[in-house]
Design an enzyme around this catalytic site. Structure first.
Site, short mmCIF file in Angstrom:
data_model
loop_
_atom_site.label_atom_id
_atom_site.label_comp_id
_atom_site.label_asym_id
_atom_site.label_seq_id
_atom_site.Cartn_x
_atom_site.Cartn_y
_atom_site.Cartn_z
N ARG A 25 -2.95 -8.37 42.24
CA ARG A 25 -1.90 -8.47 41.22
C ARG A 25 -1.19 -9.81 41.37
O ARG A 25 -0.90 -10.50 40.41
CB ARG A 25 -0.90 -7.30 41.33
CG ARG A 25 0.34 -7.54 40.47
CD ARG A 25 1.17 -6.29 40.15
NE ARG A 25 1.24 -5.31 41.20
CZ ARG A 25 1.93 -5.44 42.36
NH1 ARG A 25 2.64 -6.53 42.58
NH2 ARG A 25 1.92 -4.50 43.26
N TYR A 59 3.65 -12.76 14.23
CA TYR A 59 2.66 -11.69 14.39
C TYR A 59 3.39 -10.33 14.38
O TYR A 59 4.44 -10.18 15.02
CB TYR A 59 1.93 -11.91 15.71
CG TYR A 59 0.91 -10.85 16.03
CD1 TYR A 59 -0.27 -10.78 15.31
CD2 TYR A 59 1.14 -9.94 17.05
CE1 TYR A 59 -1.21 -9.80 15.60
CE2 TYR A 59 0.20 -8.95 17.34
CZ TYR A 59 -0.97 -8.89 16.61
OH TYR A 59 -1.89 -7.92 16.90
N ASP A 79 4.05 -19.89 20.14
CA ASP A 79 2.80 -19.13 20.09
C ASP A 79 1.75 -20.03 19.45
O ASP A 79 1.82 -20.33 18.26
CB ASP A 79 3.01 -17.84 19.28
CG ASP A 79 1.76 -16.94 19.24
OD1 ASP A 79 0.65 -17.48 19.35
OD2 ASP A 79 1.91 -15.72 19.07
N LYS A 83 -8.25 -14.17 20.58
CA LYS A 83 -8.69 -14.79 19.34
C LYS A 83 -9.65 -15.96 19.64
O LYS A 83 -10.70 -15.74 20.20
CB LYS A 83 -7.46 -15.21 18.54
CG LYS A 83 -6.35 -14.15 18.51
CD LYS A 83 -6.77 -12.87 17.80
CE LYS A 83 -5.80 -11.70 18.01
NZ LYS A 83 -4.41 -11.94 17.69
C1 LIG Z 1 -3.17 -11.23 18.04
C2 LIG Z 1 -1.94 -12.03 18.17
C3 LIG Z 1 -0.97 -11.72 19.13
C4 LIG Z 1 -1.10 -10.50 20.04
O1 LIG Z 1 -2.17 -10.65 20.91
P1 LIG Z 1 -3.05 -9.43 21.51
O2 LIG Z 1 -4.06 -10.12 22.36
O3 LIG Z 1 -3.62 -8.69 20.35
O4 LIG Z 1 -2.11 -8.57 22.29
C5 LIG Z 1 0.13 -12.54 19.24
N1 LIG Z 1 0.28 -13.61 18.44
C6 LIG Z 1 -0.62 -13.93 17.49
C7 LIG Z 1 -0.39 -15.13 16.64
C8 LIG Z 1 -1.76 -13.17 17.32
O5 LIG Z 1 -2.64 -13.49 16.38
#
Ligand SMILES: *Cc1c(COP(=O)(O)O)cnc(C)c1O
Length: 377
Positions: A46, A98, A170, A195
């Site tokens: 961890r 998001y 982000d 993604k």
């Molecule tokens: C998908 C997404 C998230 C969340 O991520 P997960 O891996 O699904 O938990 C956060 N920000 C953006 C812009 C996203 O497209």
């Protein structure tokens, strides 16, 4: 080192013990200590794991930061960063973040007393007005999901510094291959690595990079305490995915440009959102702070019925949440990724029932265009 080279030679590469050119999957939870407290860098997985560490070093290098951290999902990364704050603190955030980010702020973290205000971060004056006495950070997503609104990262970082706030970005949509928020003054960059970074629809993960030693210590403390870490197998999958991020992003970009050109003149398309279009309000800033425009396009075809008709006819665009993978995906944000945002708020933002979002994959662009052309009629 140029970006494509960094993807292959950045971070920790290979295995010094065997010469293996790929970092091994250290599927292990604990490590032998020579004597109490005397160990070889790792004590418990961890706290730290060599495979995860290799990934964390790589994302640190890719984002030009001081330290990187890998989490079990993008939401785990975002939630862990929010744990830097305490009850009574306030965060100013991009209005069309998001859906999951909106949900965790307004339905989970609010219970712990962490307050948030959602504003249009493309308008600096609106952001200024939203700053309160207890504000601790400005959190932006750029470009946004699904309207691809572009926020000026340097302007937000400057405003944050003037007010002693952290700036958090982000960077999921543009990836470090096209955009490096830390170079524009951001303190913390985070990703849903699920993604583009993973890129193959086979791993859920989140990454965080910070720009200072102090923040590195704080984020590590939260990561180790709250424990939302990424496992070694998924860390390895992400390292593997990242090696081809450059070639993938270049191809996503080329395919997207062709599709945007096709959609822009199609009579069924009422409105199109893509930062690469000179008519897009964020085009200038995009050109300034990013090296590419990404593979996400949204367009409005007028109604839920028309959207459903399109969805039922496309062959190569898979109806699914998520984005950024080799296969093209299609979604209706109002009823999928953004369903957790109340309807009146969605309408306010322009996330209508006829809004369709596509994530352009790596198929041949001609096939994708033919598919859309047939389905749009
Ligand atoms: C998908 C997404 C998230 C969340 O991520 P997960 O891996 O699904 O938990 C956060 N920000 C953006 C812009 C996203 O497209």
């Amino acid at each position: 080192m140029k970006p494509k080279t960094k993807l292959i030679h950045g971070g920790i590469t290979g295995d010094p013990h065997t010469g293996a050119v790929s970092v091994p999957i250290y599927q292990v939870s604990t490590y032998k200590q020579e004597a109490v407290g005397k160990f070889n860098g790792y004590e418990y997985s961890r706290t730290g794991n060599p495979t995860r560490n290799a990934l964390e070093e790589l994302i640190k290098d890719l984002e030009n930061g001081v330290a990187g951290f890998a989490f079990g999902s993008g939401m785990a990364a975002i939630s862990s960063v929010m744990m830097l704050f305490k009850s009574g603190d306030h965060v100013v955030m991009t209005d069309d973040v998001y859906g999951g980010t909106y949900r965790v702020m307004t339905k989970v973290l609010n219970r712990l007393g962490i307050e948030s205000t959602f504003v249009d971060t493309t308008d600096l004056n609106v952001v200024k007005e939203a700053i309160q006495e207890n504000t601790k950070a400005i959190y932006v997503e750029t470009p946004t999901n699904p309207l691809l609104k572009v926020t000026d990262i340097q302007a937000i970082s400057n405003l944050a510094k003037e007010n002693n706030l952290l700036s958090i970005v982000d960077n999921t949509f543009n990836t470090p291959y096209w955009q490096n928020p830390i170079d524009h003054g951001a303190d913390i960059v985070l990703h849903s690595a699920t993604k583009y970074l993973g890129g193959h629809s086979d791993v859920v993960a989140g990454l965080v990079v910070v720009n200072s030693k102090e923040l590195a210590e704080e984020v590590h403390f939260v990561q180790n305490s709250a424990g939302a870490i990424l496992g070694p197998q998924d860390s390895w999958l992400l390292i593997r995915g990242l090696k081809t991020l450059g070639v993938r992003m270049e191809e996503h970009e080329k395919n997207t440009a062709k599709i945007v050109k096709f959609l822009s003149t199609h009579p069924a398309v009422e409105k199109i959102y893509y930062p690469g279009l000179s008519t897009h309000p964020g085009n200038d800033i995009s050109v300034n702070q990013s090296r590419g425009f990404g593979g996400m396009v949204s367009f409005d075809i007028g109604s839920a019925e028309k959207a459903d008709d399109l969805l039922s006819k496309v062959k190569y665009f898979t109806l699914a949440e998520s984005l950024g993978a080799v296969e093209s995906l299609i979604s209706v944000p109002a009823r999928m990724t953004h369903a957790s945002i109340p309807k009146d708020r969605r309408d306010e933002l322009g996330i209508t029932e006829g809004l369709v979002r596509i994530s352009v994959g790596l198929e041949d662009a001609d096939d994708l265009i033919e598919d859309l052309s047939k389905a749009l009629g």
